[in-house]
Design a protein around this motif. Sequence first.
Motif, PDB file in Angstrom:
ATOM      1  N   LEU A 140       0.818  -1.131  -0.062  1.00  0.00           N
ATOM      2  CA  LEU A 140      -0.013   0.020  -0.472  1.00  0.00           C
ATOM      3  C   LEU A 140       0.725   1.354  -0.117  1.00  0.00           C
ATOM      4  N   PRO A 141       1.391   1.983   0.940  1.00  0.00           N
ATOM      5  CA  PRO A 141       2.951   3.189   1.246  1.00  0.00           C
ATOM      6  C   PRO A 141       2.305   3.784  -0.217  1.00  0.00           C
ATOM      7  N   GLU A 142       3.328   3.187  -0.882  1.00  0.00           N
ATOM      8  CA  GLU A 142       4.207   4.235  -2.048  1.00  0.00           C
ATOM      9  C   GLU A 142       2.965   4.669  -2.554  1.00  0.00           C
ATOM     10  N   THR A 146       0.477   8.262  -3.418  1.00  0.00           N
ATOM     11  CA  THR A 146       0.931   8.463  -4.454  1.00  0.00           C
ATOM     12  C   THR A 146      -0.252   8.848  -5.162  1.00  0.00           C
ATOM     13  N   ALA A 147      -0.666   7.164  -5.783  1.00  0.00           N
ATOM     14  CA  ALA A 147      -1.952   7.086  -6.645  1.00  0.00           C
ATOM     15  C   ALA A 147      -3.014   8.888  -5.542  1.00  0.00           C
ATOM     16  N   TRP A 148      -3.364   8.120  -4.458  1.00  0.00           N
ATOM     17  CA  TRP A 148      -4.312   9.250  -3.998  1.00  0.00           C
ATOM     18  C   TRP A 148      -4.051  10.357  -4.196  1.00  0.00           C
ATOM     19  N   THR A 149      -2.577  10.878  -4.509  1.00  0.00           N
ATOM     20  CA  THR A 149      -2.572  12.255  -4.268  1.00  0.00           C
ATOM     21  C   THR A 149      -2.398  12.895  -5.728  1.00  0.00           C
ATOM     22  N   CYS A 150      -2.162  11.604  -6.858  1.00  0.00           N
ATOM     23  CA  CYS A 150      -2.034  12.125  -7.621  1.00  0.00           C
ATOM     24  C   CYS A 150      -4.032  12.151  -8.046  1.00  0.00           C
ATOM     25  N   PHE A 290       3.698  18.998   1.735  1.00  0.00           N
ATOM     26  CA  PHE A 290       3.071  17.728   1.058  1.00  0.00           C
ATOM     27  C   PHE A 290       2.929  16.865   1.902  1.00  0.00           C
ATOM     28  N   PRO A 291       2.770  17.509   3.472  1.00  0.00           N
ATOM     29  CA  PRO A 291       2.704  16.384   4.761  1.00  0.00           C
ATOM     30  C   PRO A 291       1.855  14.677   4.271  1.00  0.00           C
ATOM     31  N   LEU A 292       2.339  13.868   4.934  1.00  0.00           N
ATOM     32  CA  LEU A 292       1.941  12.555   4.312  1.00  0.00           C
ATOM     33  C   LEU A 292       0.783  12.485   4.910  1.00  0.00           C
ATOM     34  N   THR A 293       0.182  13.422   6.117  1.00  0.00           N
ATOM     35  CA  THR A 293      -0.884  12.863   6.922  1.00  0.00           C
ATOM     36  C   THR A 293      -1.930  13.260   6.037  1.00  0.00           C
ATOM     37  N   ASP A 294      -1.851  14.165   5.433  1.00  0.00           N
ATOM     38  CA  ASP A 294      -3.015  14.751   3.974  1.00  0.00           C
ATOM     39  C   ASP A 294      -3.429  13.046   3.326  1.00  0.00           C
ATOM     40  N   VAL A 295      -2.864  12.538   3.534  1.00  0.00           N
ATOM     41  CA  VAL A 295      -3.300  11.030   2.870  1.00  0.00           C
ATOM     42  C   VAL A 295      -3.673  10.301   3.047  1.00  0.00           C
ATOM     43  N   PRO A 296      -4.974   9.847   3.607  1.00  0.00           N
ATOM     44  CA  PRO A 296      -5.713   8.852   4.474  1.00  0.00           C
ATOM     45  C   PRO A 296      -5.578   7.170   4.154  1.00  0.00           C
ATOM     46  N   LEU A 297      -4.260   7.213   4.558  1.00  0.00           N
ATOM     47  CA  LEU A 297      -3.813   6.064   4.389  1.00  0.00           C
ATOM     48  C   LEU A 297      -4.088   4.992   5.105  1.00  0.00           C
ATOM     49  N   ALA A 298      -4.539   4.621   6.332  1.00  0.00           N
ATOM     50  CA  ALA A 298      -5.545   4.005   7.085  1.00  0.00           C
ATOM     51  C   ALA A 298      -6.524   3.997   7.089  1.00  0.00           C
ATOM     52  N   GLU A 299      -7.450   4.994   5.558  1.00  0.00           N
ATOM     53  CA  GLU A 299      -8.819   4.830   5.436  1.00  0.00           C
ATOM     54  C   GLU A 299      -8.481   3.790   4.163  1.00  0.00           C
ATOM     55  N   ILE A 300      -7.389   4.041   3.480  1.00  0.00           N
ATOM     56  CA  ILE A 300      -7.194   3.291   2.365  1.00  0.00           C
ATOM     57  C   ILE A 300      -7.320   1.420   2.765  1.00  0.00           C
ATOM     58  N   ALA A 301      -6.775   1.003   3.818  1.00  0.00           N
ATOM     59  CA  ALA A 301      -6.172   0.016   4.346  1.00  0.00           C
ATOM     60  C   ALA A 301      -7.945  -0.450   4.601  1.00  0.00           C
TER      61      ALA A 301
END
Length: 348
Positions: A140-142, A146-150, A290-301
């Motif tokens: 998931l991470p990278e 990246t896909a979510w941000t784009c 570009f804080p990584l906290t902007d990306v909802p990685l936990a929600e994606i997981a």
Amino acid sequence: MTATLPDTMRAIVLEQFGSPEESFKLKNVPTPTPTPGYAIIKVKAFGINHAEMHMRRGEWAEFMPIIGIECVGIIVSSLPATSSSGAALEPGTPVVTLMGGLGRTINGSYAEYTAAPLTNIVPIPPTLVAQLGWARLGALPETYATAWTCLFRNLDLQPGERLLIRGATSSFGAAAVKLAVHHGAVVSATSRKAERAEALRALGVHEVLLEGTDLSDHLISEGRKFDKVLELVGNSTFLGSLKLVRRDGKLCLAGFLGGLAPVEFNPLLQMASGVHFSFFGSFVFGNEEFPLTDVPLAEIADLVASGKLEAEPKRVFDFGESGVREAHRVMEAAQAAGKMVVVVDSAQ
């Protein structure tokens, strides 16, 4: 907050540029030590990325003896950070990390332990670790950050919009397809290989287009244009992609699957008026803008765990010379057809 660390650890070291066999050696090396603003992570799994292939070949401007730009794992220790580098994390916290210099300016994730900036670490609920396991989390991470941000920052993708993804069968492209389809976009996807069309249709794409240098001309001759374009093939095709964006539409360049050869670009002559063109490189994650906290990685997981988003790694390798070398051989031959993950320690 600190914990006892072994003096040495196993790591895959980049000894020289060249083939996977020539480049990678498994060695015992000193374990990283905590420094202010950083955490030591016991690596459980890490994804394989094209950037690491270019590092191995000597084609990347920055690299370290231990490469690897992402991983998932457990916090072992961390030190209080400065006001600009994030808060410390409790030992035992499951996390994902990516970029922040990993593999480029600080030793990366091809190892049993790594040191990552607190700005580039996101905690993951233990329940998700139990549901998904480390291999699936490692996919998931990278890729998904990246896909979510784009899609949702640079392109501001909206439900119902027509999106073209060039390079959709890469791990990055497949993640973008899944996120866009889940969001309700009408996705057209390209592939160099016709036999991969069925796999893309299974992900929910509206149409599959055969990638090639004349694709843009062909679509233009049919009067086809898109609201948004995610360009992952890169320099060899993005000039054509610019012609496929409607007025007020957006194109985001975020990949170089077609190679890193430079291209001559004259916006006055080669770019349509009213089209928005941007670039995104994941190396900026963790910067103030570009804080990584902007990306909802936990929600994606959580979407993956609930079955609403499929993110199974295509291939999983054991940690060691043979596993990492084979992963790079598969990547170099363009045979991965999705995300590959190396598991260092599967225990939860």
